[in-house]
Scaffold this motif. Sequence first.
Motif, PDB file in Angstrom:
ATOM      1  N   ALA A   1      -5.357   2.936  -4.533  1.00 42.05           N
ATOM      2  CA  ALA A   1      -4.344   3.469  -3.619  1.00 42.05           C
ATOM      3  C   ALA A   1      -3.967   4.900  -3.992  1.00 42.05           C
ATOM      4  O   ALA A   1      -3.847   5.764  -3.120  1.00 42.05           O
ATOM      5  CB  ALA A   1      -3.108   2.568  -3.616  1.00 42.05           C
ATOM      6  N   THR A   2      -3.831   5.158  -5.273  1.00 46.47           N
ATOM      7  CA  THR A   2      -3.471   6.501  -5.736  1.00 46.47           C
ATOM      8  C   THR A   2      -4.559   7.516  -5.382  1.00 46.47           C
ATOM      9  O   THR A   2      -4.257   8.616  -4.884  1.00 46.47           O
ATOM     10  CB  THR A   2      -3.228   6.502  -7.257  1.00 46.47           C
TER      11      THR A   2
ATOM     12  N   ILE B   1      -4.442   8.202  -1.664  1.00 47.14           N
ATOM     13  CA  ILE B   1      -3.287   9.036  -1.300  1.00 47.14           C
ATOM     14  C   ILE B   1      -3.633  10.505  -1.535  1.00 47.14           C
ATOM     15  O   ILE B   1      -3.326  11.359  -0.697  1.00 47.14           O
ATOM     16  CB  ILE B   1      -2.031   8.613  -2.075  1.00 47.14           C
TER      17      ILE B   1
ATOM     18  N   ILE C   1      -1.210   7.983   4.677  1.00 51.28           N
ATOM     19  CA  ILE C   1      -0.574   8.052   3.361  1.00 51.28           C
ATOM     20  C   ILE C   1       0.407   6.895   3.188  1.00 51.28           C
ATOM     21  O   ILE C   1       0.425   6.235   2.144  1.00 51.28           O
ATOM     22  CB  ILE C   1       0.114   9.420   3.162  1.00 51.28           C
ATOM     23  N   ALA C   2       1.192   6.633   4.212  1.00 57.35           N
ATOM     24  CA  ALA C   2       2.155   5.531   4.140  1.00 57.35           C
ATOM     25  C   ALA C   2       1.433   4.201   3.932  1.00 57.35           C
ATOM     26  O   ALA C   2       1.899   3.352   3.148  1.00 57.35           O
ATOM     27  CB  ALA C   2       3.010   5.492   5.405  1.00 57.35           C
ATOM     28  N   ASN C   3       0.312   4.004   4.607  1.00 62.77           N
ATOM     29  CA  ASN C   3      -0.439   2.764   4.437  1.00 62.77           C
ATOM     30  C   ASN C   3      -0.955   2.611   3.012  1.00 62.77           C
ATOM     31  O   ASN C   3      -0.879   1.523   2.429  1.00 62.77           O
ATOM     32  CB  ASN C   3      -1.593   2.690   5.436  1.00 62.77           C
TER      33      ASN C   3
ATOM     34  N   CYS D   1       0.373   3.996   0.392  1.00 64.23           N
ATOM     35  CA  CYS D   1       1.563   3.744  -0.424  1.00 64.23           C
ATOM     36  C   CYS D   1       1.923   2.260  -0.372  1.00 64.23           C
ATOM     37  O   CYS D   1       2.249   1.650  -1.396  1.00 64.23           O
ATOM     38  CB  CYS D   1       2.739   4.589   0.052  1.00 64.23           C
TER      39      CYS D   1
ATOM     40  N   GLY E   1      -0.354   0.360  -2.534  1.00 67.12           N
ATOM     41  CA  GLY E   1       0.017   0.544  -3.938  1.00 67.12           C
ATOM     42  C   GLY E   1       1.201  -0.317  -4.326  1.00 67.12           C
ATOM     43  O   GLY E   1       1.208  -0.939  -5.394  1.00 67.12           O
ATOM     44  N   VAL E   2       2.193  -0.381  -3.473  1.00 69.28           N
ATOM     45  CA  VAL E   2       3.365  -1.231  -3.752  1.00 69.28           C
ATOM     46  C   VAL E   2       2.947  -2.696  -3.817  1.00 69.28           C
ATOM     47  O   VAL E   2       3.359  -3.437  -4.714  1.00 69.28           O
ATOM     48  CB  VAL E   2       4.463  -1.017  -2.678  1.00 69.28           C
TER      49      VAL E   2
ATOM     50  N   CYS F   1       1.252  -3.360  -7.046  1.00 64.85           N
ATOM     51  CA  CYS F   1       2.237  -3.441  -8.134  1.00 64.85           C
ATOM     52  C   CYS F   1       2.945  -4.793  -8.119  1.00 64.85           C
ATOM     53  O   CYS F   1       3.144  -5.401  -9.180  1.00 64.85           O
ATOM     54  CB  CYS F   1       3.284  -2.327  -7.993  1.00 64.85           C
TER      55      CYS F   1
END
Length: 77
Positions: free
Chosen positions: A36-37, A40, A63-65, A67, A70-71, A74
């Motif tokens: 994801a990083t 981005i 970018i939001a997708n 992000c 990534g969340v 996590c």
Amino acid sequence: MRDYEELFEALKKAMLEKLQENEHKQGFDNATVYYATARIKQELEELLNAKTIEEVRREFADIANFCGMGVLACDRE
């Protein structure tokens, strides 16, 4: 407290449009934080090179997708 409804509705709409447009691509179920990083960073370059407001909107949604991916990654760890 602020009303975040308009912000999240606009974001959700744009994000869903991009996800549906990319339905043919690999899913995000196994996306990692590192993937994801990296994506981005790539999408930020595309955003910086966007020429029209439509392109800018689409890259913000991309970018939001990523992000979101990534969340999600996590939260799974």
